[in-house]
Design a protein around this motif. Structure first.
Motif, mmCIF file in Angstrom:
data_model
loop_
_atom_site.group_PDB
_atom_site.id
_atom_site.type_symbol
_atom_site.label_atom_id
_atom_site.label_comp_id
_atom_site.label_asym_id
_atom_site.label_seq_id
_atom_site.Cartn_x
_atom_site.Cartn_y
_atom_site.Cartn_z
ATOM 1 N N LYS A 142 24.741 11.490 24.972
ATOM 2 C CA LYS A 142 23.329 11.325 24.654
ATOM 3 C C LYS A 142 23.005 11.815 23.531
ATOM 4 O O LYS A 142 23.596 12.506 23.240
ATOM 5 N N ILE A 143 21.740 11.057 23.102
ATOM 6 C CA ILE A 143 20.891 11.707 22.216
ATOM 7 C C ILE A 143 20.045 11.197 22.682
ATOM 8 O O ILE A 143 19.283 10.471 23.367
ATOM 9 N N GLU A 144 18.935 12.252 22.523
ATOM 10 C CA GLU A 144 17.718 12.290 22.228
ATOM 11 C C GLU A 144 17.152 13.188 20.934
ATOM 12 O O GLU A 144 17.595 14.294 20.734
ATOM 13 N N LYS A 145 15.823 12.331 20.347
ATOM 14 C CA LYS A 145 14.656 12.454 19.587
ATOM 15 C C LYS A 145 13.754 13.361 19.697
ATOM 16 O O LYS A 145 13.449 13.070 20.536
ATOM 17 N N ILE A 146 13.748 14.642 19.216
ATOM 18 C CA ILE A 146 12.269 15.339 19.364
ATOM 19 C C ILE A 146 11.791 16.206 18.307
ATOM 20 O O ILE A 146 12.307 16.536 18.094
ATOM 21 N N LYS A 147 11.135 15.333 17.797
ATOM 22 C CA LYS A 147 10.194 15.492 16.779
ATOM 23 C C LYS A 147 11.688 15.190 15.609
ATOM 24 O O LYS A 147 11.795 14.034 15.407
ATOM 25 N N SER A 148 10.999 16.299 14.422
ATOM 26 C CA SER A 148 11.856 16.148 13.360
ATOM 27 C C SER A 148 14.013 16.549 13.899
ATOM 28 O O SER A 148 14.337 17.315 13.119
ATOM 29 N N SER A 149 13.995 17.154 15.748
ATOM 30 C CA SER A 149 14.885 17.924 15.583
ATOM 31 C C SER A 149 15.806 16.437 16.232
ATOM 32 O O SER A 149 15.475 15.673 17.046
ATOM 33 N N THR A 150 16.668 17.586 16.631
ATOM 34 C CA THR A 150 18.114 16.018 17.236
ATOM 35 C C THR A 150 18.447 16.719 18.135
ATOM 36 O O THR A 150 19.105 17.593 18.370
ATOM 37 N N PHE A 151 19.165 16.312 19.477
ATOM 38 C CA PHE A 151 19.710 16.620 20.255
ATOM 39 C C PHE A 151 20.606 15.672 20.681
ATOM 40 O O PHE A 151 20.684 14.678 20.769
ATOM 41 N N LEU A 152 22.334 16.466 21.409
ATOM 42 C CA LEU A 152 23.059 15.662 20.854
ATOM 43 C C LEU A 152 24.417 16.609 22.265
ATOM 44 O O LEU A 152 24.339 17.649 22.438
ATOM 45 N N LEU A 153 24.811 16.029 22.576
ATOM 46 C CA LEU A 153 25.748 15.411 24.161
ATOM 47 C C LEU A 153 27.364 15.138 23.347
ATOM 48 O O LEU A 153 27.205 14.114 24.025
ATOM 49 N N PHE A 154 28.085 15.966 23.497
ATOM 50 C CA PHE A 154 29.390 15.176 23.425
ATOM 51 C C PHE A 154 30.814 15.559 23.915
ATOM 52 O O PHE A 154 30.103 17.463 24.691
ATOM 53 N N ARG A 155 31.649 15.414 24.369
ATOM 54 C CA ARG A 155 32.727 15.796 25.267
ATOM 55 C C ARG A 155 34.364 15.891 25.164
ATOM 56 O O ARG A 155 34.149 15.290 24.525
ATOM 57 N N ALA A 156 34.691 16.673 25.014
ATOM 58 C CA ALA A 156 35.731 17.445 24.328
ATOM 59 C C ALA A 156 37.048 17.228 25.513
ATOM 60 O O ALA A 156 36.495 18.103 26.073
ATOM 61 N N VAL A 157 38.669 16.808 25.487
ATOM 62 C CA VAL A 157 39.671 17.285 25.913
ATOM 63 C C VAL A 157 39.636 18.797 25.976
ATOM 64 O O VAL A 157 40.213 19.400 24.956
ATOM 65 N N SER A 158 39.664 18.719 26.500
ATOM 66 C CA SER A 158 40.458 20.686 27.461
ATOM 67 C C SER A 158 41.451 20.965 28.097
ATOM 68 O O SER A 158 41.208 22.743 27.938
ATOM 69 N N HIS A 159 41.888 20.383 28.547
ATOM 70 C CA HIS A 159 42.351 20.558 29.281
ATOM 71 C C HIS A 159 43.915 19.849 29.180
ATOM 72 O O HIS A 159 43.472 18.356 28.430
ATOM 73 N N LYS A 160 45.330 20.059 29.920
ATOM 74 C CA LYS A 160 46.428 19.435 29.629
ATOM 75 C C LYS A 160 46.046 18.424 29.961
ATOM 76 O O LYS A 160 45.876 18.156 31.325
ATOM 77 N N ILE A 161 46.848 16.812 29.571
ATOM 78 C CA ILE A 161 46.096 15.391 30.321
ATOM 79 C C ILE A 161 47.564 16.040 31.348
ATOM 80 O O ILE A 161 47.144 14.248 32.556
ATOM 81 N N SER A 162 48.690 16.117 31.422
ATOM 82 C CA SER A 162 49.832 15.780 32.704
ATOM 83 C C SER A 162 49.060 16.716 33.497
ATOM 84 O O SER A 162 48.106 17.372 33.621
ATOM 85 N N GLY A 163 49.726 15.837 34.515
ATOM 86 C CA GLY A 163 49.389 16.738 36.482
ATOM 87 C C GLY A 163 48.729 15.220 36.478
ATOM 88 O O GLY A 163 48.198 14.268 36.250
ATOM 89 N N GLU A 164 48.498 16.296 37.230
ATOM 90 C CA GLU A 164 47.138 14.890 38.385
ATOM 91 C C GLU A 164 45.636 14.912 37.846
ATOM 92 O O GLU A 164 44.512 15.124 38.906
ATOM 93 N N ARG A 165 45.378 15.639 37.036
ATOM 94 C CA ARG A 165 43.856 15.245 36.447
ATOM 95 C C ARG A 165 43.716 14.706 35.895
ATOM 96 O O ARG A 165 44.354 13.724 35.300
ATOM 97 N N SER A 166 42.579 13.986 36.321
ATOM 98 C CA SER A 166 42.169 12.345 36.074
ATOM 99 C C SER A 166 40.251 12.142 36.125
ATOM 100 O O SER A 166 40.238 10.919 35.033
ATOM 101 N N THR A 167 40.265 12.670 36.531
ATOM 102 C CA THR A 167 38.668 12.766 36.630
ATOM 103 C C THR A 167 37.541 13.136 35.024
ATOM 104 O O THR A 167 38.436 14.338 34.292
ATOM 105 N N ILE A 168 37.031 12.717 34.323
ATOM 106 C CA ILE A 168 36.212 12.947 33.371
ATOM 107 C C ILE A 168 35.851 14.403 33.455
ATOM 108 O O ILE A 168 36.280 15.004 32.663
ATOM 109 N N ALA A 169 35.618 15.233 34.295
ATOM 110 C CA ALA A 169 34.893 16.453 34.684
ATOM 111 C C ALA A 169 36.355 17.526 34.498
ATOM 112 O O ALA A 169 36.606 18.228 34.199
#
Length: 294
Positions: free
Chosen positions: A49-76
């Motif tokens: 997400k992105i949000e502007k607060i006056k002269s500041s900016t707030f951002l949220l991004f997600r990065a892959v942090s686990h091995k994609i092999s296996g049964e992990r399949s959700t965003i979390a």
């Protein structure tokens, strides 16, 4: 909770790892943030997400942090987020998990603004999707080879399901990331960098989209082959039934226990009936052959 503070010539970088709400609140309030932004950072499954607060900016991004092999399949399960809050004098990042690329970026000396630092971190986050995209592409090729060149029954339909879910989750994240990036306003000197990141995100989106389409096509092909195999079995059973039904009828008729059946007194009745059954079998066989059923 771990806090790393890095002083650059024109700004400061506060990096929180697994932060406590009270300490994060103090830092945010000192630099113009609010509690609403903290809630977004601390929420485990929050999407980009992105949000502007006056002269500041707030951002949220997600990065892959686990091995994609296996049964992990959700965003979390596959990714973790990094929250950004920045203005002209400070960049605050907060995340639950350690990221190796952040340590590498901290060693860079030639960073002149929080915005430039944010773009460097975002670039590293996008790079975490490159290996999963290639891995999914290779998996789809492997599944395709198993279906068409090997025994498709040995293919793991469960594994294909999980890989399809991974591709769908990554595609969704990249799409949301693109949406946020399109709303980011940067200094003209950083427009080229931002455009490069947009192109990287676009390339990743098409790779995950292709993997998702391939997974769906392979799933449909697998189901079609399974259905075709079932049809072949039913066809074989039907052919056998067509042969044996008239023969069973003849045997049933002459198996009745009546004394006044005329053929029972024939000397060669047994052989005649056998000849009749063989003849009928040949007629059925050649008829099936002519109709190309067999």
């Amino acid at each position: 909770m771990a806090l790393s503070i890095r002083d650059y010539s024109n700004f400061q970088w506060f990096d929180f790892v697994n932060p406590k709400k009270s300490e994060l609140r103090q830092c945010f309030e000192d630099h113009g943030g609010n509690s609403h932004l903290m809630d977004d950072i601390l929420e485990v499954g929050h999407l980009p997400k992105i949000e502007k607060i006056k002269s500041s900016t707030f951002l949220l991004f997600r990065a892959v942090s686990h091995k994609i092999s296996g049964e992990r399949s959700t965003i979390a399960q596959l990714t973790n987020k990094i929250g950004f809050f920045y203005n002209e004098s400070v960049l605050i990042t907060a995340h639950q998990k350690e990221f190796d690329f952040l340590n590498q970026i901290q060693n860079k000396e030639s960073l002149n603004s929080p915005e430039e630092l944010m773009l460097n971190i975002l670039e590293a986050m996008l790079e975490t999707y490159i290996e999963p995209a290639q891995w999914l592409s290779d998996k789809m090729d492997s599944f395709e080879a198993e279906i068409f060149l090997k025994d498709h029954k040995k293919m793991s339909i469960e594994s294909l399901y999980f890989d399809k879910a991974k591709a769908r989750a990554c595609k969704k994240l990249i799409l949301l990331t693109q949406s946020v990036m399109n709303q980011i306003q940067v200094n003209p000197t950083h427009l080229t960098k931002l455009q490069d990141l947009k192109e990287t995100a676009s390339s990743l989106f098409f790779q995950f989209d292709e993997a998702l389409d391939d997974a769906q096509a392979l799933l449909n092909t697998y189901m079609s082959l399974t259905s075709q195999k079932t049809n072949e079995v039913m066809k074989l059973l039907t052919i056998f039934s067509a042969f044996f039904l008239p023969l069973t009828f003849i045997v049933g008729v002459y198996g009745m226990n009546f004394e006044l059946m005329p053929e029972l007194k024939w000397n060669y009745g047994y052989f005649v009936i056998w000849g009749l059954m063989v003849f009928m079998s040949l007629v059925i066989y050649f008829w099936f052959k002519r109709k190309r059923f067999i």
